[in-house]
Design an enzyme around this catalytic site. Structure first.
Site, short mmCIF file in Angstrom:
data_model
loop_
_atom_site.label_atom_id
_atom_site.label_comp_id
_atom_site.label_asym_id
_atom_site.label_seq_id
_atom_site.Cartn_x
_atom_site.Cartn_y
_atom_site.Cartn_z
N TYR A 96 10.67 -45.18 -5.53
CA TYR A 96 10.30 -45.06 -6.95
C TYR A 96 9.51 -46.27 -7.39
O TYR A 96 9.39 -47.26 -6.66
CB TYR A 96 11.55 -44.87 -7.82
CG TYR A 96 12.37 -46.13 -8.06
CD1 TYR A 96 13.13 -46.70 -7.05
CD2 TYR A 96 12.36 -46.76 -9.30
CE1 TYR A 96 13.88 -47.84 -7.27
CE2 TYR A 96 13.11 -47.91 -9.54
CZ TYR A 96 13.87 -48.44 -8.51
OH TYR A 96 14.60 -49.57 -8.73
N LYS A 131 11.24 -50.13 -2.35
CA LYS A 131 11.81 -49.74 -3.64
C LYS A 131 12.40 -48.33 -3.50
O LYS A 131 11.85 -47.34 -4.00
CB LYS A 131 10.74 -49.80 -4.73
CG LYS A 131 11.31 -50.04 -6.10
CD LYS A 131 10.24 -50.56 -7.05
CE LYS A 131 10.62 -50.42 -8.50
NZ LYS A 131 11.81 -51.15 -8.91
N GLU A 156 18.15 -62.53 -5.63
CA GLU A 156 17.55 -61.86 -6.80
C GLU A 156 18.70 -61.21 -7.57
O GLU A 156 19.86 -61.32 -7.18
CB GLU A 156 16.52 -60.81 -6.36
CG GLU A 156 17.09 -59.69 -5.53
CD GLU A 156 16.07 -58.59 -5.22
OE1 GLU A 156 15.03 -58.52 -5.91
OE2 GLU A 156 16.32 -57.80 -4.29
N LEU A 202 13.18 -57.53 -3.38
CA LEU A 202 12.03 -56.76 -3.81
C LEU A 202 11.00 -57.73 -4.40
O LEU A 202 11.33 -58.51 -5.29
CB LEU A 202 12.44 -55.74 -4.88
CG LEU A 202 11.29 -54.84 -5.29
CD1 LEU A 202 11.04 -53.78 -4.24
CD2 LEU A 202 11.54 -54.22 -6.64
#
Ligand code: PMP
Length: 285
Positions: free
Chosen positions: A33, A151, A183, A207
């Site tokens: 996505y 992702k 993260e 990411l």
């Protein structure tokens, strides 16, 4: 709510959009996505987001369906059909491997057409008062897989980790991998120490955020000291400032981590500066 969505070539009301239970996204979480911000009715950094979407597709071996310009055309059509002219929204794009006739781990052979879904949703931003007060975060061991640069729609660990933040009256969970803060469950991480902005270097464990890239660019253009470096948990606790960033949250200052006050518990001057630069960049588009 923006009611018209795009599903496999058609523009339909969201409440009427239907997909087969045999879609591999539903059965296996086999898809990717992307989320693109829309500010004042205009797409923000769409090329960078769509390039990342293409990289995610390649990483999971889904043949490219559209060129970047074709995605952009569909998005423009979606904005028009929903009468978006000046609002702040985000676009959600999901591509799955498609609908197969049987449930098998292996890719369908011959291959099937990927399913493509896009919708618009409201961008819920923290208020000025909330931003000035700062936010609370918690830390947890990173329980995700090792290909976090993709992702993927398989977000169960992120969902559970993010929910733990809510259970602890916090807004984000910062993930620790091999002793390093990597993260957030749905954001990238920065801290500030002695006047230097630091963010963990890109790796397969995180990411590569589009917002992160922009902040690095803007810091460099504005002569704010910035470097990519590993951040330990102790570094985080002794930070002067901590920020988490994403396309849907921009730059959120964290003033409390695991119930410990960060620095003096106030939103820091470097955040104020970067926030002004970031907002100025967005307003100028
Ligand atoms: N890391 C993770 C795990 C995320 O889910 C997100 C938001 N999608 C980010 C980082 C931030 O990426 P971006 O700035 O491109 O929204």
């Amino acid at each position: 709510m923006s009611s018209i969505v795009y599903l496999n070539g058609e523009y339909v009301p969201r409440s009427e959009a239907r997909i087969s239970v045999m879609d591999r996204g539903f059965l296996f979480g086999d898809g990717i996505y992307e989320i693109i911000g829309v500010y004042n009715g205009r797409l923000f950094r769409s090329e960078q987001h769509l390039e990342r979407l293409q990289r995610s597709l390649m990483a999971i071996k889904i043949e490219h369906q559209f060129r970047i310009e074709e995605y952009e055309q569909i998005i423009q059509e979606l904005l028009e059909q929903n009468n978006i002219t000046t609002e702040n929204k985000y676009i959600y794009i999901q591509v799955t491997r498609g609908i197969s006739t049987t449930r098998s781990h292996n890719f369908p052979k011959p291959s099937v057409k990927p399913s493509i879904f896009m919708m618009l949703d409201d961008l819920v931003r923290p208020s000025f008062a909330q931003l000035q007060k700062g936010f609370k975060a918690i830390t947890r061991e990173d329980s995700r897989w090792k290909d976090c640069f993709i992702k993927t729609i398989s977000l169960l660990p992120n969902v559970l980790l993010s929910e733990e933040a809510i259970e602890n009256d916090a807004t984000e969970t910062i993930l620790i991998h091999n002793g390093y803060a990597i993260e957030g469950s749905n954001s990238n991480l920065f801290n500030v120490k002695n006047g230097v902005i630091i963010t963990p270097p890109k790796s397969e464990h995180m990411l590569g955020g589009i917002t992160r890239e922009l902040i690095i660019e803007l810091a460099q253009q504005n002569n704010l000291p910035i470097k990519e470096n590993n951040i330990t948990l102790n570094d985080l606790y002794s930070s002067d400032e901590i920020w988490v960033t994403s396309a849907s949250r921009d730059i959120m200052p964290i003033v409390n981590l695991d119930d410990q006050i960060i620095a003096n518990g106030q939103v820091g001057p470097m955040w104020q500066q970067m926030q002004t630069i970031f907002q100025g960049y967005k307003d100028a588009l």
